[in-house]
Design a protein around this motif. Structure first.
Motif, short mmCIF file in Angstrom:
data_model
loop_
_atom_site.label_atom_id
_atom_site.label_comp_id
_atom_site.label_asym_id
_atom_site.label_seq_id
_atom_site.Cartn_x
_atom_site.Cartn_y
_atom_site.Cartn_z
N ASP A 97 -7.25 -10.67 -16.74
CA ASP A 97 -7.92 -9.37 -16.57
C ASP A 97 -8.25 -9.07 -15.11
O ASP A 97 -9.38 -8.68 -14.78
CB ASP A 97 -9.21 -9.30 -17.41
N ARG A 98 -7.25 -9.24 -14.23
CA ARG A 98 -7.46 -8.98 -12.81
C ARG A 98 -6.23 -8.34 -12.20
O ARG A 98 -5.10 -8.66 -12.58
CB ARG A 98 -7.77 -10.28 -12.06
N PRO A 99 -6.40 -7.45 -11.21
CA PRO A 99 -5.26 -6.93 -10.46
C PRO A 99 -4.64 -8.06 -9.63
O PRO A 99 -5.31 -9.04 -9.28
CB PRO A 99 -5.86 -5.87 -9.55
N GLN A 100 -3.35 -7.89 -9.30
CA GLN A 100 -2.65 -8.92 -8.54
C GLN A 100 -1.75 -8.28 -7.50
O GLN A 100 -1.04 -7.32 -7.77
CB GLN A 100 -1.79 -9.76 -9.49
N PHE A 101 -1.78 -8.83 -6.29
CA PHE A 101 -0.86 -8.45 -5.22
C PHE A 101 0.05 -9.64 -4.96
O PHE A 101 -0.42 -10.78 -4.90
CB PHE A 101 -1.63 -8.11 -3.93
N SER A 102 1.35 -9.38 -4.82
CA SER A 102 2.31 -10.47 -4.56
C SER A 102 3.22 -10.08 -3.41
O SER A 102 3.55 -8.92 -3.21
CB SER A 102 3.17 -10.73 -5.80
N LEU A 103 3.65 -11.11 -2.69
CA LEU A 103 4.58 -10.96 -1.59
C LEU A 103 5.57 -12.10 -1.68
O LEU A 103 5.17 -13.26 -1.87
CB LEU A 103 3.82 -11.03 -0.25
#
Length: 109
Positions: A97-103
């Motif tokens: 239940d969390r936003p995620q940023f990926s690179l």
């Protein structure tokens, strides 16, 4: 159960919306944030709906986070492919239940 249905519907919609595109895979770092908890860092593997450079894509993936003894996440959202085999995504992790940023790296044409 509702989270599983929602994530399945979202992934299905993202993967079928660009039926003519060539999908690709991304491997990289994931950062879960928000929810009143510290940022969690992990490794991620995502399926992207296209391999065309400088384009917006759908993304669905699985991540493994190192903190709290290690745990998995399952996410879906959108991303952008840059020249030079670089991809970024902004997704929502349905398990945590969390936003995620990926690179990360993706085989971009």
């Amino acid at each position: 159960m509702n989270k599983l249905k929602a994530s399945t519907a979202l992934v299905s919609a993202l993967l079928t919306s660009q039926a003519m595109a060539d999908p690709t895979v991304m491997f990289g770092l994931a950062f879960n944030f928000g929810g009143g908890a510290p940022v969690s860092t992990g490794l991620t593997l995502k399926l992207l709906t296209d391999d065309e450079a400088q384009s917006v894509v759908g993304a669905a993936g699985v991540s493994y986070f190192f903190d709290n003894g290690g745990y998995f996440g399952l996410d879906a959202g959108v991303g952008y492919l840059f020249d030079g085999d670089v991809a970024t995504t902004l997704t929502y992790d349905f398990i945590n239940d969390r936003p995620q940023f990926s690179l990360g790296y993706a085989d971009v044409c």
